[in-house]
Design an enzyme around this catalytic site. Structure first.
Site, PDB file in Angstrom:
ATOM      1  N   THR A 131     -28.427 -39.571   4.364  1.00 58.57           N
ATOM      2  CA  THR A 131     -29.320 -40.119   3.248  1.00 58.57           C
ATOM      3  C   THR A 131     -28.702 -39.947   1.872  1.00 58.57           C
ATOM      4  OG1 THR A 131     -31.227 -40.135   2.197  1.00 58.57           O
ATOM      5  CG2 THR A 131     -30.660 -37.965   3.147  1.00 58.57           C
ATOM      6  N   ASP A 132     -29.027 -40.751   0.795  1.00 59.01           N
ATOM      7  CA  ASP A 132     -28.645 -40.703  -0.484  1.00 59.01           C
ATOM      8  C   ASP A 132     -29.416 -39.379  -1.134  1.00 59.01           C
ATOM      9  OD1 ASP A 132     -30.922 -41.718  -0.685  1.00 59.01           O
ATOM     10  OD2 ASP A 132     -30.303 -43.293  -2.096  1.00 59.01           O
ATOM     11  N   GLU A 133     -30.416 -38.922  -0.573  1.00 58.52           N
ATOM     12  CA  GLU A 133     -31.316 -37.896  -0.920  1.00 58.52           C
ATOM     13  C   GLU A 133     -30.427 -36.650  -1.257  1.00 58.52           C
ATOM     14  OE1 GLU A 133     -35.391 -37.937  -0.229  1.00 58.52           O
ATOM     15  OE2 GLU A 133     -35.623 -40.041   0.140  1.00 58.52           O
ATOM     16  N   TYR A 156     -37.205 -32.327   2.996  1.00 51.28           N
ATOM     17  CA  TYR A 156     -36.570 -33.344   3.747  1.00 51.28           C
ATOM     18  C   TYR A 156     -35.070 -33.249   3.404  1.00 51.28           C
ATOM     19  CZ  TYR A 156     -34.522 -37.865   4.998  1.00 51.28           C
ATOM     20  OH  TYR A 156     -33.628 -38.954   5.170  1.00 51.28           O
ATOM     21  N   LYS A 160     -31.352 -32.451   5.422  1.00 49.58           N
ATOM     22  CA  LYS A 160     -30.381 -33.442   5.583  1.00 49.58           C
ATOM     23  C   LYS A 160     -29.038 -33.093   4.982  1.00 49.58           C
ATOM     24  CE  LYS A 160     -30.363 -36.854   7.245  1.00 49.58           C
ATOM     25  NZ  LYS A 160     -30.254 -37.298   8.931  1.00 49.58           N
TER      26      LYS A 160
HETATM   27  P1  NAD Z   1     -37.755 -42.688  11.799  1.00 50.74           P
HETATM   28  O1  NAD Z   1     -38.649 -41.445  11.413  1.00 50.74           O
HETATM   29  O2  NAD Z   1     -38.225 -43.998  11.737  1.00 50.74           O
HETATM   30  O3  NAD Z   1     -37.068 -42.277  13.112  1.00 50.74           O
HETATM   31  C1  NAD Z   1     -36.449 -41.285  13.745  1.00 50.74           C
HETATM   32  C2  NAD Z   1     -36.336 -41.231  15.348  1.00 50.74           C
HETATM   33  O4  NAD Z   1     -35.939 -40.021  15.588  1.00 50.74           O
HETATM   34  C3  NAD Z   1     -37.781 -41.249  15.982  1.00 50.74           C
HETATM   35  O5  NAD Z   1     -37.680 -42.437  17.054  1.00 50.74           O
HETATM   36  C4  NAD Z   1     -37.993 -39.966  16.603  1.00 50.74           C
HETATM   37  O6  NAD Z   1     -38.680 -40.132  17.634  1.00 50.74           O
HETATM   38  C5  NAD Z   1     -36.669 -39.412  16.835  1.00 50.74           C
HETATM   39  N1  NAD Z   1     -36.815 -38.155  16.866  1.00 50.74           N
HETATM   40  C6  NAD Z   1     -37.274 -37.231  15.786  1.00 50.74           C
HETATM   41  N2  NAD Z   1     -37.218 -35.998  16.371  1.00 50.74           N
HETATM   42  C7  NAD Z   1     -36.425 -35.732  17.296  1.00 50.74           C
HETATM   43  C8  NAD Z   1     -35.739 -35.006  17.984  1.00 50.74           C
HETATM   44  N3  NAD Z   1     -36.182 -33.425  17.837  1.00 50.74           N
HETATM   45  N4  NAD Z   1     -35.240 -35.115  19.076  1.00 50.74           N
HETATM   46  C9  NAD Z   1     -35.048 -36.331  19.267  1.00 50.74           C
HETATM   47  N5  NAD Z   1     -35.351 -37.579  18.708  1.00 50.74           N
HETATM   48  C10 NAD Z   1     -36.150 -37.147  17.447  1.00 50.74           C
HETATM   49  O7  NAD Z   1     -36.186 -42.423  10.978  1.00 50.74           O
HETATM   50  P2  NAD Z   1     -35.366 -43.520  10.233  1.00 50.74           P
HETATM   51  O8  NAD Z   1     -35.870 -43.843   9.000  1.00 50.74           O
HETATM   52  O9  NAD Z   1     -35.042 -44.696  11.251  1.00 50.74           O
HETATM   53  O10 NAD Z   1     -34.271 -42.730   9.778  1.00 50.74           O
HETATM   54  C11 NAD Z   1     -33.174 -42.518  10.674  1.00 50.74           C
HETATM   55  C12 NAD Z   1     -31.805 -41.785  10.185  1.00 50.74           C
HETATM   56  O11 NAD Z   1     -31.496 -42.198   8.954  1.00 50.74           O
HETATM   57  C13 NAD Z   1     -32.412 -40.408   9.706  1.00 50.74           C
HETATM   58  O12 NAD Z   1     -31.426 -39.428   9.879  1.00 50.74           O
HETATM   59  C14 NAD Z   1     -32.816 -40.743   8.356  1.00 50.74           C
HETATM   60  O13 NAD Z   1     -32.408 -39.268   7.504  1.00 50.74           O
HETATM   61  C15 NAD Z   1     -31.518 -41.685   8.005  1.00 50.74           C
HETATM   62  N6  NAD Z   1     -31.609 -42.404   6.710  1.00 50.74           N
HETATM   63  C16 NAD Z   1     -32.924 -42.950   6.594  1.00 50.74           C
HETATM   64  C17 NAD Z   1     -33.234 -43.922   5.594  1.00 50.74           C
HETATM   65  C18 NAD Z   1     -34.528 -44.583   5.236  1.00 50.74           C
HETATM   66  O14 NAD Z   1     -34.683 -45.282   4.438  1.00 50.74           O
HETATM   67  N7  NAD Z   1     -35.272 -44.674   6.296  1.00 50.74           N
HETATM   68  C19 NAD Z   1     -32.175 -43.918   4.726  1.00 50.74           C
HETATM   69  C20 NAD Z   1     -30.827 -43.183   4.807  1.00 50.74           C
HETATM   70  C21 NAD Z   1     -30.695 -42.577   5.976  1.00 50.74           C
HETATM   71  O1  DAU Z   2     -33.462 -42.702  -0.047  1.00 45.53           O
HETATM   72  C1  DAU Z   2     -33.290 -42.782   1.225  1.00 45.53           C
HETATM   73  C2  DAU Z   2     -34.523 -42.168   1.705  1.00 45.53           C
HETATM   74  O2  DAU Z   2     -35.381 -43.112   1.689  1.00 45.53           O
HETATM   75  C3  DAU Z   2     -34.550 -41.704   3.264  1.00 45.53           C
HETATM   76  O3  DAU Z   2     -33.590 -40.758   3.371  1.00 45.53           O
HETATM   77  C4  DAU Z   2     -35.967 -41.302   3.835  1.00 45.53           C
HETATM   78  O4  DAU Z   2     -35.789 -41.017   5.293  1.00 45.53           O
HETATM   79  C5  DAU Z   2     -36.968 -42.393   3.447  1.00 45.53           C
HETATM   80  O5  DAU Z   2     -38.033 -42.114   3.797  1.00 45.53           O
HETATM   81  C6  DAU Z   2     -36.628 -42.787   2.121  1.00 45.53           C
HETATM   82  O6  DAU Z   2     -37.398 -41.825   1.058  1.00 45.53           O
HETATM   83  P1  DAU Z   2     -38.340 -42.119  -0.061  1.00 45.53           P
HETATM   84  O7  DAU Z   2     -39.162 -40.922  -0.342  1.00 45.53           O
HETATM   85  O8  DAU Z   2     -37.658 -42.669  -1.305  1.00 45.53           O
HETATM   86  O9  DAU Z   2     -39.260 -43.085   0.646  1.00 45.53           O
HETATM   87  P2  DAU Z   2     -40.910 -43.478   0.564  1.00 45.53           P
HETATM   88  O10 DAU Z   2     -41.057 -44.784   1.353  1.00 45.53           O
HETATM   89  O11 DAU Z   2     -41.533 -42.180   1.159  1.00 45.53           O
HETATM   90  O12 DAU Z   2     -41.196 -43.612  -1.026  1.00 45.53           O
HETATM   91  C7  DAU Z   2     -40.479 -44.462  -1.764  1.00 45.53           C
HETATM   92  C8  DAU Z   2     -40.934 -44.394  -3.051  1.00 45.53           C
HETATM   93  O13 DAU Z   2     -42.280 -44.715  -3.333  1.00 45.53           O
HETATM   94  C9  DAU Z   2     -40.789 -42.911  -3.716  1.00 45.53           C
HETATM   95  O14 DAU Z   2     -40.517 -42.954  -4.926  1.00 45.53           O
HETATM   96  C10 DAU Z   2     -42.334 -42.192  -3.349  1.00 45.53           C
HETATM   97  C11 DAU Z   2     -43.152 -43.664  -3.639  1.00 45.53           C
HETATM   98  N1  DAU Z   2     -44.366 -43.769  -2.826  1.00 45.53           N
HETATM   99  C12 DAU Z   2     -44.087 -43.490  -1.591  1.00 45.53           C
HETATM  100  C13 DAU Z   2     -45.558 -43.651  -0.678  1.00 45.53           C
HETATM  101  C14 DAU Z   2     -45.514 -43.151   0.576  1.00 45.53           C
HETATM  102  C15 DAU Z   2     -45.561 -44.038  -3.626  1.00 45.53           C
HETATM  103  O15 DAU Z   2     -45.493 -44.366  -4.806  1.00 45.53           O
HETATM  104  N2  DAU Z   2     -46.741 -44.282  -2.817  1.00 45.53           N
HETATM  105  C16 DAU Z   2     -46.821 -43.866  -1.282  1.00 45.53           C
HETATM  106  O16 DAU Z   2     -47.898 -43.789  -0.865  1.00 45.53           O
END
Ligand code: NAD
Ligand code: DAU
Length: 350
Positions: A131-133, A156, A160
């Site tokens: 992730t970019d975080e 988190y 990562k």
């Molecule tokens: P998600 O939470 O939707 O899915 C995570 C999946 O991993 C789920 O299916 C869960 O059951 C599985 N999982 C969790 N713990 C596990 C374990 N111990 N063993 C096996 N499986 C397990 O997450 P996502 O948003 O699809 O993110 C997927 C990947 O991409 C993550 O590594 C996250 O850090 C990365 N990522 C997410 C975003 C985003 O915006 N969502 C952006 C950049 C990178």
């Molecule tokens: O940048 C990549 C990341 O983006 C991934 O690595 C993470 O897995 C993914 O969850 C996401 O993280 P964020 O914290 O940016 O996503 P989230 O949807 O939780 O929040 C997006 C923005 O909105 C953040 O600035 C927090 C704000 N927010 C979030 C929630 C859940 C609110 O204002 N209200 C809310 O209820």
């Protein structure tokens, strides 16, 4: 190619699994997932019977299980997405993030290393999805590049960042063939509705308040999830071993502007008078350690591999809203039970 994709029942993983299963009928794709609250096999119902696909239920934290699986199946590659992914949950329960994101990743690296070092090994790649975080927070100017120093702030992002360091350490120490990508915020179908966009889609649908942290001035760089999957496909097949790629949409929005756009789009989709949904916007207590701004410079990916996003934010958001409105059963299922309890507790505490 026999590929193990971890976390394939989650949001992004399910789009990656679908792309690989459909695009590469000659590959065998195994989807390893623990099915936590975020994992949902309904995300893959359209491909579950394909002959080149199989689901394996298991926990990456269980080293014995992971070693046995990789040793038995002799995968040619791993694409690792399994993680605990929600920042707010990491603030409540950091250790769970250490277990899955750090220990789980190291377990996979160890098992992959054993496969890679075996005589006549055909193990070619460990692709770690990050992730970019990990880069921390930006001020008003600048963007994250692949050489930006790591500076994570939430449990988190710290977990990562740690997993990324382990992946690079296994490359440098043991020669494991690895690739890492760091992507910005994804949105799209199958996104679990605890994250900002799907949470607000669901709340608008039910006329519930839209909780915006702080003043809604935080900036995120949004990418449609199918575009992330195509970037992973390109990087998996073409990136130099040991390399890192940033993935992003050049699509920065403040949270409040995203939610206003969503409200207006859903006014017209739900047949409500213009301005109705914006009245649901509610400013709530800010997230602890809330990163101000993320912005990805994806120039390297564009120049090296020719990847650019395929949809604008407005197009992607409209497809996303339509998907949620047409998939009521999916939404009802995932917002019942544990998730519903978690959501209610968090919301009451704010
Ligand atoms: P998600 O939470 O939707 O899915 C995570 C999946 O991993 C789920 O299916 C869960 O059951 C599985 N999982 C969790 N713990 C596990 C374990 N111990 N063993 C096996 N499986 C397990 O997450 P996502 O948003 O699809 O993110 C997927 C990947 O991409 C993550 O590594 C996250 O850090 C990365 N990522 C997410 C975003 C985003 O915006 N969502 C952006 C950049 C990178
Ligand atoms: O940048 C990549 C990341 O983006 C991934 O690595 C993470 O897995 C993914 O969850 C996401 O993280 P964020 O914290 O940016 O996503 P989230 O949807 O939780 O929040 C997006 C923005 O909105 C953040 O600035 C927090 C704000 N927010 C979030 C929630 C859940 C609110 O204002 N209200 C809310 O209820």
């Amino acid at each position: 190619m026999k590929i193990l994709i971890t976390g394939g029942a989650g949001f992004i993983g399910s789009h990656v699994v679908r792309l690989f299963v459909n695009k590469y009928p000659n590959y065998t794709i195994h989807n390893l997932d623990k099915l936590t609250y975020a994992g949902n096999l309904a995300n893959l119902s359209d491909i579950e019977k394909k002959p080149n696909y199989a689901f394996v239920k298991g926990d990456i934290v269980d080293a014995g299980f992971i070693n046995e699986l990789l040793n038995r199946e002799k995968y040619n590659a791993v694409i690792h997405l399994a993680a605990e992914s929600h920042v707010d949950r990491s603030i409540t329960n950091p250790l769970e993030f250490v277990m899955t994101n750090v220990i789980g990743t190291v377990n996979l690296l160890n098992a992959a290393k054993t496969l890679y070092k075996a005589a006549n090994s055909s193990f070619t790649k460990f692709y770690h999805v990050s992730t970019d975080e990990v880069y921390g927070a930006l001020g008003d100017e600048g963007m994250f590049t692949e050489s930006t120093s790591y500076d994570p702030h939430s449990p988190y992002s710290a977990s990562k960042a740690s997993s990324d360091h382990f992946v690079r350490a296994y490359h440098d120490t043991y020669g494991l063939p690895v690739v890492i990508s760091n992507c910005s915020n994804n949105y799209g179908p199958n996104h679990f509705p605890e994250k900002l966009i799907p949470l607000c889609i669901n709340n608008i649908k039910h006329n519930r308040p839209l909780p915006i942290y702080g003043k809604g001035e935080n900036v995120r760089d949004w990418l449609f999830v199918e575009d992330h999957a195509t970037a992973i496909d390109k990087i998996f097949h073409k990136a130099k071993l040991g390399s890192t790629y940033n993935i992003g949409g050049h699509n920065e929005w403040t949270n409040i502007d995203v939610i206003r756009l969503l409200c207006d789009m859903m006014d017209s989709k739900l047949g409500r008078p213009a301005g109705t949904n914006q009245k649901l916007i509610t400013f709530v207590k800010d997230r602890a350690g809330h990163d101000l701004r993320y912005a990805i410079d994806a120039t390297k990916l564009k120049n090296d591999l020719g990847w650019v996003p395929s949809v604008t934010f407005e197009q992607g958001l409209e497809r996303t809203v339509d998907w949620y409105l047409n998939n009521e059963e999916w939404l009802n299922n995932v917002t019942s039970g544990n998730y519903s309890n978690y959501y209610n507790e968090q919301y009451v505490k704010r």
